[in-house]
Design a protein around this motif. Structure first.
Motif, mmCIF file in Angstrom:
data_model
loop_
_atom_site.group_PDB
_atom_site.id
_atom_site.type_symbol
_atom_site.label_atom_id
_atom_site.label_comp_id
_atom_site.label_asym_id
_atom_site.label_seq_id
_atom_site.Cartn_x
_atom_site.Cartn_y
_atom_site.Cartn_z
ATOM 1 N N GLY A 156 -4.131 1.311 -0.508
ATOM 2 C CA GLY A 156 -3.421 2.585 -0.642
ATOM 3 C C GLY A 156 -3.422 3.094 -2.079
ATOM 4 N N ILE A 157 -2.476 3.953 -2.365
ATOM 5 C CA ILE A 157 -2.386 4.566 -3.697
ATOM 6 C C ILE A 157 -2.013 3.497 -4.730
ATOM 7 C CG2 ILE A 157 -1.198 6.341 -5.068
ATOM 8 C CD1 ILE A 157 -3.094 7.305 -2.648
ATOM 9 N N ALA A 158 -1.087 2.608 -4.351
ATOM 10 C CA ALA A 158 -0.692 1.524 -5.268
ATOM 11 C C ALA A 158 -1.913 0.702 -5.660
ATOM 12 C CB ALA A 158 0.360 0.643 -4.594
ATOM 13 N N VAL A 191 7.099 -5.671 9.193
ATOM 14 C CA VAL A 191 6.340 -4.460 8.871
ATOM 15 C C VAL A 191 7.360 -3.360 8.632
ATOM 16 C CG1 VAL A 191 4.643 -2.781 9.682
ATOM 17 C CG2 VAL A 191 4.429 -5.185 10.344
ATOM 18 N N GLY A 192 7.314 -2.772 7.440
ATOM 19 C CA GLY A 192 8.341 -1.782 7.108
ATOM 20 C C GLY A 192 7.761 -0.442 6.736
ATOM 21 N N GLY A 193 8.639 0.566 6.750
ATOM 22 C CA GLY A 193 8.250 1.906 6.327
ATOM 23 C C GLY A 193 8.168 2.855 7.491
ATOM 24 N N GLY A 194 8.733 4.043 7.308
ATOM 25 C CA GLY A 194 8.731 5.048 8.366
ATOM 26 C C GLY A 194 7.320 5.371 8.801
ATOM 27 N N ASP A 195 6.400 5.488 7.837
ATOM 28 C CA ASP A 195 5.014 5.827 8.166
ATOM 29 C C ASP A 195 4.261 4.614 8.673
ATOM 30 O OD1 ASP A 195 4.841 8.599 7.382
ATOM 31 O OD2 ASP A 195 5.195 7.890 5.351
ATOM 32 N N THR A 196 4.330 3.530 7.938
ATOM 33 C CA THR A 196 3.488 2.368 8.227
ATOM 34 C C THR A 196 3.794 1.760 9.596
ATOM 35 O OG1 THR A 196 3.461 1.981 5.861
ATOM 36 C CG2 THR A 196 2.650 0.200 7.250
ATOM 37 N N GLY A 207 0.842 -1.200 0.000
ATOM 38 C CA GLY A 207 0.000 0.000 0.000
ATOM 39 C C GLY A 207 0.867 1.236 0.000
ATOM 40 N N GLY A 208 0.427 2.267 0.730
ATOM 41 C CA GLY A 208 1.203 3.484 0.841
ATOM 42 C C GLY A 208 1.066 4.396 -0.357
ATOM 43 N N THR A 209 1.851 5.474 -0.307
ATOM 44 C CA THR A 209 1.772 6.495 -1.359
ATOM 45 C C THR A 209 2.860 6.330 -2.421
ATOM 46 O OG1 THR A 209 3.132 7.911 0.016
ATOM 47 C CG2 THR A 209 0.752 8.231 0.171
ATOM 48 N N LYS A 210 3.980 5.691 -2.044
ATOM 49 C CA LYS A 210 5.114 5.592 -2.986
ATOM 50 C C LYS A 210 4.942 4.356 -3.861
ATOM 51 C CE LYS A 210 8.216 7.963 0.188
ATOM 52 N NZ LYS A 210 9.341 7.827 1.111
ATOM 53 N N ALA A 211 3.952 4.438 -4.755
ATOM 54 C CA ALA A 211 3.600 3.288 -5.574
ATOM 55 C C ALA A 211 4.764 2.848 -6.465
ATOM 56 C CB ALA A 211 2.376 3.636 -6.419
ATOM 57 N N LYS A 260 4.383 -3.556 3.309
ATOM 58 C CA LYS A 260 5.045 -2.320 2.860
ATOM 59 C C LYS A 260 3.959 -1.332 2.455
ATOM 60 C CE LYS A 260 7.542 0.855 0.799
ATOM 61 N NZ LYS A 260 6.836 2.101 1.158
ATOM 62 N N GLY A 261 3.741 -0.368 3.301
ATOM 63 C CA GLY A 261 2.770 0.671 2.980
ATOM 64 C C GLY A 261 1.427 0.417 3.640
ATOM 65 N N ALA A 262 0.788 1.504 4.031
ATOM 66 C CA ALA A 262 -0.516 1.427 4.700
ATOM 67 C C ALA A 262 -1.623 1.275 3.671
ATOM 68 C CB ALA A 262 -0.722 2.704 5.504
ATOM 69 N N LEU A 263 -2.729 0.615 4.075
ATOM 70 C CA LEU A 263 -3.853 0.425 3.152
ATOM 71 C C LEU A 263 -4.761 1.640 3.102
ATOM 72 C CD1 LEU A 263 -4.841 -3.314 3.619
ATOM 73 C CD2 LEU A 263 -3.165 -2.252 2.131
ATOM 74 N N GLY A 264 -4.535 2.598 3.983
ATOM 75 C CA GLY A 264 -5.350 3.811 3.976
ATOM 76 C C GLY A 264 -4.666 4.903 4.775
ATOM 77 N N LEU A 265 -5.365 6.019 4.881
ATOM 78 C CA LEU A 265 -4.842 7.179 5.617
ATOM 79 C C LEU A 265 -5.056 6.921 7.116
ATOM 80 C CD1 LEU A 265 -3.929 10.243 5.007
ATOM 81 C CD2 LEU A 265 -6.313 10.799 5.396
ATOM 82 N N PHE A 266 -4.233 6.009 7.668
ATOM 83 C CA PHE A 266 -4.502 5.509 9.026
ATOM 84 C C PHE A 266 -4.313 6.560 10.107
ATOM 85 C CE2 PHE A 266 0.038 4.844 8.494
ATOM 86 C CZ PHE A 266 0.534 5.310 9.697
ATOM 87 N N GLU A 267 -3.589 7.645 9.773
ATOM 88 C CA GLU A 267 -3.376 8.702 10.766
ATOM 89 C C GLU A 267 -4.713 9.305 11.198
ATOM 90 O OE1 GLU A 267 -1.831 8.365 7.880
ATOM 91 O OE2 GLU A 267 0.344 8.525 8.152
ATOM 92 N N ASP A 268 -5.735 9.197 10.327
ATOM 93 C CA ASP A 268 -7.101 9.599 10.648
ATOM 94 C C ASP A 268 -7.846 8.314 11.018
ATOM 95 O OD1 ASP A 268 -9.861 10.104 10.461
ATOM 96 O OD2 ASP A 268 -9.554 11.686 8.967
HETATM 97 N N1 LIG Z 1 -5.829 6.168 0.078
HETATM 98 C C1 LIG Z 1 -4.879 6.913 0.652
HETATM 99 N N2 LIG Z 1 -4.944 8.263 0.570
HETATM 100 C C2 LIG Z 1 -3.998 9.028 1.159
HETATM 101 N N3 LIG Z 1 -2.930 8.539 1.843
HETATM 102 C C3 LIG Z 1 -2.840 7.211 1.957
HETATM 103 C C4 LIG Z 1 -3.780 6.340 1.364
HETATM 104 N N4 LIG Z 1 -3.404 5.077 1.621
HETATM 105 C C5 LIG Z 1 -2.253 5.151 2.339
HETATM 106 N N5 LIG Z 1 -1.912 6.429 2.551
HETATM 107 C C6 LIG Z 1 -0.741 6.950 3.300
HETATM 108 O O1 LIG Z 1 0.419 6.238 2.931
HETATM 109 C C7 LIG Z 1 1.397 6.545 3.927
HETATM 110 C C8 LIG Z 1 2.501 5.523 3.875
HETATM 111 O O2 LIG Z 1 3.035 5.576 2.570
HETATM 112 P P1 LIG Z 1 4.545 5.300 2.170
HETATM 113 O O3 LIG Z 1 5.340 6.534 2.386
HETATM 114 O O4 LIG Z 1 4.537 4.742 0.802
HETATM 115 O O5 LIG Z 1 4.966 4.188 3.174
HETATM 116 P P2 LIG Z 1 6.124 4.077 4.242
HETATM 117 O O6 LIG Z 1 6.647 5.442 4.644
HETATM 118 O O7 LIG Z 1 5.472 3.393 5.360
HETATM 119 O O8 LIG Z 1 7.148 3.270 3.526
HETATM 120 C C9 LIG Z 1 0.651 6.602 5.221
HETATM 121 O O9 LIG Z 1 1.077 7.717 5.952
HETATM 122 C C10 LIG Z 1 -0.829 6.720 4.781
HETATM 123 O O10 LIG Z 1 -1.504 7.812 5.377
#
Ligand SMILES: Nc1ncnc2c1ncn2[C@@H]1O[C@H](COP(=O)(O)OP(=O)(O)O)[C@@H](O)[C@H]1O
Ligand SMILES: O=C(OP(=O)(O)O)[C@H](O)COP(=O)(O)O
Length: 401
Positions: free
Chosen positions: A223-225, A354-359, A198-202, A323-331
């Motif tokens: 996520g975005i991917a 579980v990897g990633g600074g955000d995830t 997941g995550g934003t860095k597809a 790798k990467g969150a499935l949604g905007l989990f911060e909300d």
């Molecule tokens: N549908 C979405 N819309 C907006 N942000 C999202 C969505 N899905 C995941 N994210 C965001 O993706 C972020 C993690 O993305 P990324 O930087 O690729 O991963 P990481 O830093 O964990 O390697 C999270 O902070 C999460 O809020």
């Protein structure tokens, strides 16, 4: 293999590359495990009486989180338990004066390396070593330490240039992350191997999916991917609305790879069957992907039916990589997908990373126990690239010394 802090001569002026890239909310840098982990390396160097000059990056030029490192200095100081000076300069006169004035045991953080034009773009180490940025700083320090395993997949000046011109060493985070991730890469599993993507860095993950197809049995997307894959499958999602820049550039860059992955490995790739959005009353709304007929809104999480489909796959797995969150989990409204898969992992005895600074932050935010996961890495893109067995530019540069 690379040298470590155990090999460093005493009383050095040491230039240390950390990865303090952090979430930024309304201009405020959010504390996270990267500070805590890197504090170990910095504290060890300072306590040994070295003069410690720190470099790190934050965000990417043009993005909202591309900000100064001034707040990072204060957060890091809290974790180390000693002052961290800050200079708003990467390698100019102010930076050099601050470095030259350091006393034994003092710590100084330089400004965001990506504010220096020569840091980016990705180029060969020889080219980066010959930049004014690297040559200037190298004249004022004795040694270089790379602790930024999580950025080591980027061939940027602060990561690959210095090891060519200075004695170079791996910091404690670099050492432990490298050892953990390299041993995971060679580990064989008897049962099903699942990767949550997941995550934003597809772009980072899609490249890697192409090379992990033989090691991973099932990819669970979100996520975005995940939306880009849904777009390729013909759905009206995965495009930028006004003010967004998640999708369209990454779509152009990855469209062919996504289409060929769906074509050749479609049976290994599970896509969301429903998505969540913010409804008219600011609550979480959900819609089945099959019922989406208009490009009219942003989707911020996978839906509950998707979590119900992913959950048993995770519970039947021998190993799960995230790798990467499935949604905007911060909300909290949009944390259902991410916490759903993390809880399923935590409740089973599969091996997990579980990897990633955000995830990896979601584990702490939602009160889960880190001990229920095999390895929680502060690296995202670097760790999944390591899983493929591919070399990381920053690690290779250290090994050259
Ligand atoms: N549908 C979405 N819309 C907006 N942000 C999202 C969505 N899905 C995941 N994210 C965001 O993706 C972020 C993690 O993305 P990324 O930087 O690729 O991963 P990481 O830093 O964990 O390697 C999270 O902070 C999460 O809020
Ligand atoms: O946060 C990082 O990577 P990650 O999001 O894959 O964990 C690194 O600091 C690399 O940052 P970059 O992806 O902007 O080069």
């Amino acid at each position: 293999m690379f040298k470590t802090l155990d090999d460093l001569d005493p009383e050095q002026c040491v230039l240390v590359r950390l990865d303090l890239n952090s979430p930024v909310e309304n201009g405020e840098v959010q504390d996270n495990r990267r500070f805590d982990r890197h504090a170990e390396t910095v504290r060890e160097l300072a306590e040994a009486g070295h003069r410690v000059v720190l470099m790190a990056h934050q965000g990417r030029p043009g993005d909202d989180d591309f900000v100064s490192l001034e707040q990072h200095a204060d957060i890091l100081a809290g974790h180390i338990g000693r002052d961290v000076g800050f200079v708003a300069d990467t390698y100019g006169d102010d930076a050099i004066a601050a470095i030259d004035a350091l006393e034994a045991g003092e710590v100084l953080l330089l400004e965001n390396t990506r504010m220096c034009d020569e840091e980016l773009p990705e180029e060969d180490p020889e080219v980066k070593a010959d930049t004014e940025f690297v040559r200037t700083l190298a004249e004022h320090v004795d040694a270089y330490v790379n602790d930024a395993y999580s950025a080591a997949h980027r061939s940027h000046a602060s990561l690959v240039g210095f090891p060519l011109v200075l004695p170079a060493y791996a910091g404690r985070v670099m050492q432990t992350e490298y050892e953990a991730n390299s041993s995971i890469a060679t580990r064989e599993f008897d049962g099903q191997v699942t990767m949550v993507v997941g995550g934003t860095k597809a772009t980072d993950v899609i490249d890697v999916m192409n090379n992990l197809g033989d090691k991973v049995d099932q990819f669970l997307l979100g996520g975005i991917a995940g939306e880009l894959f849904l777009r390729a499958a013909g759905n009206d999602v995965g495009f930028d609305l006004d003010g967004m820049d998640f999708f369209d550039d990454q779509w152009e860059a990855n469209r062919e790879t996504i289409e060929s992955l769906l074509d050749e490995r479609g049976d290994q790739i599970k896509l969301a069957v429903d998505l969540a959005y913010e409804d008219e009353t600011d609550d979480r709304g959900e819609i089945a992907v099959a019922n989406i007929t208009e490009k009219d809104r942003a989707y911020l999480d996978v839906g509950s039916m998707t979590v119900d489909e992913y959950d048993p796959i995770i519970r039947d797995s021998e190993a799960v990589f995230v790798k990467g969150a499935l949604g905007l989990f911060e909300d909290e409204r949009f944390a259902v997908g991410t916490t759903g898969v993390l809880r399923a992992i935590a409740e089973t005895d599969c091996f997990s990373v579980v990897g990633g600074g955000d995830t990896s932050r979601a584990i702490e935010m939602y009160g889960m126990d880190e001990d229920d996961f095999g390895h929680v890495s502060i690296a995202g893109g670097a760790y999944i690239r390591a899983l493929t067995g591919a070399p990381l530019a920053g690690v290779e540069a250290l090994k050259q010394d």
